[in-house]
Design a protein around this motif. Structure first.
Motif, PDB file in Angstrom:
ATOM      1  N   PHE A 247      -0.337 -13.218   7.316  1.00 32.05           N
ATOM      2  CA  PHE A 247       0.072 -12.574   6.074  1.00 32.05           C
ATOM      3  C   PHE A 247      -1.182 -12.205   5.287  1.00 32.05           C
ATOM      4  CE2 PHE A 247       4.205 -13.886   7.152  1.00 32.05           C
ATOM      5  CZ  PHE A 247       5.115 -13.275   6.291  1.00 32.05           C
ATOM      6  N   GLN A 248      -1.386 -10.906   5.083  1.00 32.53           N
ATOM      7  CA  GLN A 248      -2.549 -10.413   4.355  1.00 32.53           C
ATOM      8  C   GLN A 248      -2.286 -10.317   2.856  1.00 32.53           C
ATOM      9  OE1 GLN A 248      -5.601  -9.743   6.018  1.00 32.53           O
ATOM     10  NE2 GLN A 248      -4.380 -10.909   7.503  1.00 32.53           N
ATOM     11  N   GLY A 249      -1.044 -10.171   2.495  1.00 33.58           N
ATOM     12  CA  GLY A 249      -0.630 -10.114   1.096  1.00 33.58           C
ATOM     13  C   GLY A 249       0.829 -10.502   1.013  1.00 33.58           C
ATOM     14  N   SER A 250       1.231 -11.168  -0.065  1.00 36.43           N
ATOM     15  CA  SER A 250       2.619 -11.600  -0.220  1.00 36.43           C
ATOM     16  C   SER A 250       2.915 -11.846  -1.686  1.00 36.43           C
ATOM     17  CB  SER A 250       2.868 -12.884   0.588  1.00 36.43           C
ATOM     18  OG  SER A 250       4.203 -13.322   0.441  1.00 36.43           O
ATOM     19  N   SER A 251       4.089 -11.422  -2.132  1.00 37.13           N
ATOM     20  CA  SER A 251       4.495 -11.629  -3.525  1.00 37.13           C
ATOM     21  C   SER A 251       5.965 -12.019  -3.588  1.00 37.13           C
ATOM     22  CB  SER A 251       4.275 -10.351  -4.336  1.00 37.13           C
ATOM     23  OG  SER A 251       4.706 -10.512  -5.679  1.00 37.13           O
ATOM     24  N   PHE A 252       6.244 -13.191  -4.172  1.00 38.88           N
ATOM     25  CA  PHE A 252       7.609 -13.668  -4.401  1.00 38.88           C
ATOM     26  C   PHE A 252       7.536 -14.906  -5.276  1.00 38.88           C
ATOM     27  CE2 PHE A 252      11.250 -16.369  -3.451  1.00 38.88           C
ATOM     28  CZ  PHE A 252      12.301 -15.478  -3.644  1.00 38.88           C
ATOM     29  N   PRO A 253       8.393 -15.040  -6.334  1.00 39.02           N
ATOM     30  CA  PRO A 253       9.292 -13.992  -6.835  1.00 39.02           C
ATOM     31  C   PRO A 253       8.545 -12.944  -7.658  1.00 39.02           C
ATOM     32  CG  PRO A 253       9.493 -15.983  -8.160  1.00 39.02           C
ATOM     33  CD  PRO A 253       8.529 -16.301  -7.042  1.00 39.02           C
ATOM     34  N   ASP A 254       9.266 -12.275  -8.538  1.00 41.09           N
ATOM     35  CA  ASP A 254       8.843 -11.094  -9.287  1.00 41.09           C
ATOM     36  C   ASP A 254       8.962  -9.880  -8.380  1.00 41.09           C
ATOM     37  OD1 ASP A 254       7.969  -9.471 -11.342  1.00 41.09           O
ATOM     38  OD2 ASP A 254       5.852  -9.761 -10.875  1.00 41.09           O
ATOM     39  N   ASN A 255       8.323  -9.948  -7.187  1.00 42.62           N
ATOM     40  CA  ASN A 255       8.537  -8.969  -6.123  1.00 42.62           C
ATOM     41  C   ASN A 255       9.006  -9.738  -4.892  1.00 42.62           C
ATOM     42  OD1 ASN A 255       7.145  -6.655  -7.576  1.00 42.62           O
ATOM     43  ND2 ASN A 255       5.456  -8.126  -7.421  1.00 42.62           N
ATOM     44  N   ASP A 256       9.381  -9.012  -3.837  1.00 44.47           N
ATOM     45  CA  ASP A 256       9.681  -9.669  -2.567  1.00 44.47           C
ATOM     46  C   ASP A 256       9.152  -8.799  -1.435  1.00 44.47           C
ATOM     47  OD1 ASP A 256      10.518 -11.418  -0.672  1.00 44.47           O
ATOM     48  OD2 ASP A 256      12.664 -11.141  -0.986  1.00 44.47           O
ATOM     49  N   TYR A 257       7.822  -8.733  -1.337  1.00 45.33           N
ATOM     50  CA  TYR A 257       7.228  -7.930  -0.281  1.00 45.33           C
ATOM     51  C   TYR A 257       5.957  -8.587   0.242  1.00 45.33           C
ATOM     52  CZ  TYR A 257       4.781  -5.893  -4.404  1.00 45.33           C
ATOM     53  OH  TYR A 257       4.077  -5.681  -5.568  1.00 45.33           O
ATOM     54  N   ALA A 258       5.592  -8.203   1.462  1.00 44.44           N
ATOM     55  CA  ALA A 258       4.397  -8.747   2.102  1.00 44.44           C
ATOM     56  C   ALA A 258       3.986  -7.812   3.226  1.00 44.44           C
ATOM     57  CB  ALA A 258       4.678 -10.139   2.670  1.00 44.44           C
ATOM     58  N   TRP A 259       2.743  -8.012   3.713  1.00 39.70           N
ATOM     59  CA  TRP A 259       2.359  -7.300   4.922  1.00 39.70           C
ATOM     60  C   TRP A 259       1.536  -8.210   5.816  1.00 39.70           C
ATOM     61  CZ3 TRP A 259      -2.175  -5.016   7.113  1.00 39.70           C
ATOM     62  CH2 TRP A 259      -3.359  -5.195   6.389  1.00 39.70           C
ATOM     63  N   VAL A 260       1.668  -7.977   7.124  1.00 34.13           N
ATOM     64  CA  VAL A 260       1.058  -8.804   8.154  1.00 34.13           C
ATOM     65  C   VAL A 260       0.181  -7.920   9.031  1.00 34.13           C
ATOM     66  CG1 VAL A 260       1.507 -10.272  10.164  1.00 34.13           C
ATOM     67  CG2 VAL A 260       3.019 -10.388   8.149  1.00 34.13           C
ATOM     68  N   VAL A 370      10.399   0.399   0.210  1.00 34.94           N
ATOM     69  CA  VAL A 370       9.192   0.412   1.036  1.00 34.94           C
ATOM     70  C   VAL A 370       8.041   1.148   0.366  1.00 34.94           C
ATOM     71  CG1 VAL A 370       9.780   2.499   2.362  1.00 34.94           C
ATOM     72  CG2 VAL A 370       8.341   0.722   3.392  1.00 34.94           C
ATOM     73  N   ASN A 371       8.334   2.220  -0.388  1.00 32.20           N
ATOM     74  CA  ASN A 371       7.235   2.971  -1.008  1.00 32.20           C
ATOM     75  C   ASN A 371       6.465   2.122  -2.011  1.00 32.20           C
ATOM     76  OD1 ASN A 371       7.636   5.305   0.451  1.00 32.20           O
ATOM     77  ND2 ASN A 371       9.084   6.163  -1.015  1.00 32.20           N
ATOM     78  N   GLU A 372       7.155   1.218  -2.691  1.00 37.29           N
ATOM     79  CA  GLU A 372       6.466   0.315  -3.612  1.00 37.29           C
ATOM     80  C   GLU A 372       5.501  -0.593  -2.850  1.00 37.29           C
ATOM     81  OE1 GLU A 372       7.417  -3.247  -6.859  1.00 37.29           O
ATOM     82  OE2 GLU A 372       9.064  -2.166  -5.901  1.00 37.29           O
ATOM     83  N   ILE A 373       5.918  -1.062  -1.685  1.00 35.57           N
ATOM     84  CA  ILE A 373       5.071  -1.945  -0.882  1.00 35.57           C
ATOM     85  C   ILE A 373       3.829  -1.189  -0.393  1.00 35.57           C
ATOM     86  CG2 ILE A 373       5.022  -3.547   1.059  1.00 35.57           C
ATOM     87  CD1 ILE A 373       8.094  -3.509   1.011  1.00 35.57           C
ATOM     88  N   LEU A 374       4.057   0.024   0.099  1.00 32.06           N
ATOM     89  CA  LEU A 374       2.940   0.827   0.603  1.00 32.06           C
ATOM     90  C   LEU A 374       1.918   1.091  -0.493  1.00 32.06           C
ATOM     91  CD1 LEU A 374       4.977   3.448   2.690  1.00 32.06           C
ATOM     92  CD2 LEU A 374       3.962   1.305   3.490  1.00 32.06           C
ATOM     93  N   ASN A 375       2.408   1.453  -1.667  1.00 31.45           N
ATOM     94  CA  ASN A 375       1.515   1.730  -2.790  1.00 31.45           C
ATOM     95  C   ASN A 375       0.774   0.480  -3.252  1.00 31.45           C
ATOM     96  OD1 ASN A 375       2.175   4.468  -2.888  1.00 31.45           O
ATOM     97  ND2 ASN A 375       3.891   4.130  -4.277  1.00 31.45           N
ATOM     98  N   ARG A 376       1.474  -0.645  -3.266  1.00 30.55           N
ATOM     99  CA  ARG A 376       0.857  -1.892  -3.748  1.00 30.55           C
ATOM    100  C   ARG A 376      -0.329  -2.298  -2.881  1.00 30.55           C
ATOM    101  NH1 ARG A 376      -1.792  -5.522  -4.343  1.00 30.55           N
ATOM    102  NH2 ARG A 376      -1.391  -7.577  -5.245  1.00 30.55           N
ATOM    103  N   TYR A 377      -0.194  -2.166  -1.554  1.00 27.04           N
ATOM    104  CA  TYR A 377      -1.242  -2.649  -0.655  1.00 27.04           C
ATOM    105  C   TYR A 377      -2.090  -1.528  -0.056  1.00 27.04           C
ATOM    106  CZ  TYR A 377       1.169  -7.150  -0.909  1.00 27.04           C
ATOM    107  OH  TYR A 377       1.741  -8.311  -1.362  1.00 27.04           O
ATOM    108  N   GLY A 378      -1.836  -0.282  -0.452  1.00 22.04           N
ATOM    109  CA  GLY A 378      -2.601   0.825   0.079  1.00 22.04           C
ATOM    110  C   GLY A 378      -2.386   1.047   1.562  1.00 22.04           C
TER     111      GLY A 378
END
Length: 384
Positions: A247-260, A370-378
């Motif tokens: 997991f390179q980034g993760s946010s929960f709660p407030d958001n619920d997204y991450a990327w691996v 998904v667009n929010e996740i993409l924008n958040r982590y570039g």
């Protein structure tokens, strides 16, 4: 390698070869916000069949609806610009097959209708409703309050309370303060939402610790998924126990997204698994589906199911804390489906967060767009 995985790799290879796109994969995806193609690829017969089964449509109705929803995505941006400050939200009306745009001023009707949208007059603008939503988000919600979201159809913020707790003092107090924040409608729901992570069981998921979740969408360099599945740095294993990445980034709660990130012999492809219910689906972009549009979900427990978009910009009050800017759907899900793909036609929509109910009795499920996740982590969505 299991026979099911061999079949999926074969299906994926065929899909990508037919689309003349980049390599194979065994992870999943995400890309920079894109709109739907002007001339979308025709839907597969399997997708049509799934819509017939889950939405109760005939084959012709399903085919027509997909075409109408693609057109509605194209109309929405132009209609919003035409409405200007009087814009009060929009939704897809399955009965007429058109995008409906709410406006607060009759003077903007002609300009909005010129974009191809239907127009309805409402009392409150999107800006006013968003301000109300923000004030409610600042409140401390008790467990008996399920969620709240901006609803353009009623020109209000809808607050859902769990029926069994509607008379609790803390719920009544929250509702009073919410109504003081702006235009609010209170509704009742049967159950409180929960996330869809699960303990380690069989299937074709990814694992972190003793938790099983589902891959969302492939991005270049990895995949996106739900934040509640693990914290940054957590190691990720595939269905066969082999190491995928972290997991390179993760946010929960407030958001619920991450990327691996993906490596160690794993790679990414722009595909969503159909689990044998439908053929594996190519991802061609991330154009946002409007309220009322059909949508389908893929996950490692309940596999492939379809439904409709019910609401956007909803705050979901999980026991672990509130998550904001979620999209609510009528699609069912079950533990282990967390992080899995929500897709409309060939457009990526979001990753599964949580909900209530199951795929036997039905229920509702939320996803993080998904667009929010993409924008958040570039990140850049891997598409065909």
């Amino acid at each position: 390698m299991r026979s099911t995985t061999v079949l999926r790799v074969a299906l994926t290879t065929g899909l990508l070869a037919g689309a003349a796109t980049l390599g194979l994969t065994q992870a999943a995806a995400g890309e920079a916000p894109l709109t739907a193609a002007a001339t979308p690829a025709p839907a597969s017969s399997a997708v049509i069949s799934a819509m017939q089964h889950d939405l109760g449509l005939t084959r012709q109705q399903a085919t027509t609806r997909l075409a109408q929803e693609t057109a509605a995505r194209g109309v929405e941006r132009a209609a919003r610009r035409a409405a200007g400050a009087s814009y009060g939200g929009s939704w897809f009306d399955a009965g007429s097959g058109a995008l409906v745009v709410a406006v607060t001023e009759a003077a903007s009707r002609d300009a909005v209708e010129a974009t191809g949208a239907r127009v309805t007059l409402v009392e409150h603008s999107q800006r006013q409703l968003d301000s109300t939503m923000a004030r409610i988000d600042a409140l401390d919600a008790p467990a008996g309050v399920s969620s709240w979201h901006v609803d353009p159809k009623t020109s209000s913020v809808v607050v859902d309370v769990v029926s069994a707790h509607k008379d609790d003092n803390d719920v009544r107090s929250f509702v009073t303060r919410a109504r003081a924040a702006g235009p609010v409608v209170v509704r009742q729901t049967a159950q409180a939402p929960t996330t869809y992570a699960a303990g380690t069981v069989g299937g074709d998921p990814y694992y972190t610790g003793n938790v099983r979740c589902s891959i969302g969408f492939s991005v270049y360099g990895g995949f996106v998924t739900a934040g509640h599945c693990a914290q940054p740095g957590a190691s990720v294993r595939g269905w066969d126990g082999s190491y995928i990445g972290n997991f390179q980034g993760s946010s929960f709660p407030d958001n619920d997204y991450a990327w691996v990130n993906v490596g160690s012999g794993w790679w990414t492809v722009p595909v969503v698994l159909g689990w044998g219910t439908v053929s594996d689906q190519l991802v061609r972009g991330s154009g946002e589906a409007p309220i009322g549009a059909s949508i389908c979900r893929s996950g490692s427990t309940s596999h492939w199911h379809c439904g409709n978009v019910l609401a956007k910009n909803e705050t979901v009050n999980y026991s672990q804390g509130a998550v904001h800017q979620m999209t609510k759907t009528s699609v069912c899900a079950e533990p282990g489906d967390s992080g899995g793909s929500f897709i409309s036609g060939d457009q990526a929509q979001g990753v599964t967060s949580g909900g209530w109910g199951n795929c036997t009795g039905g229920g509702q499920t939320w996803y993080q767009p998904v667009n929010e996740i993409l924008n958040r982590y570039g990140l850049t969505l891997h598409t065909t």
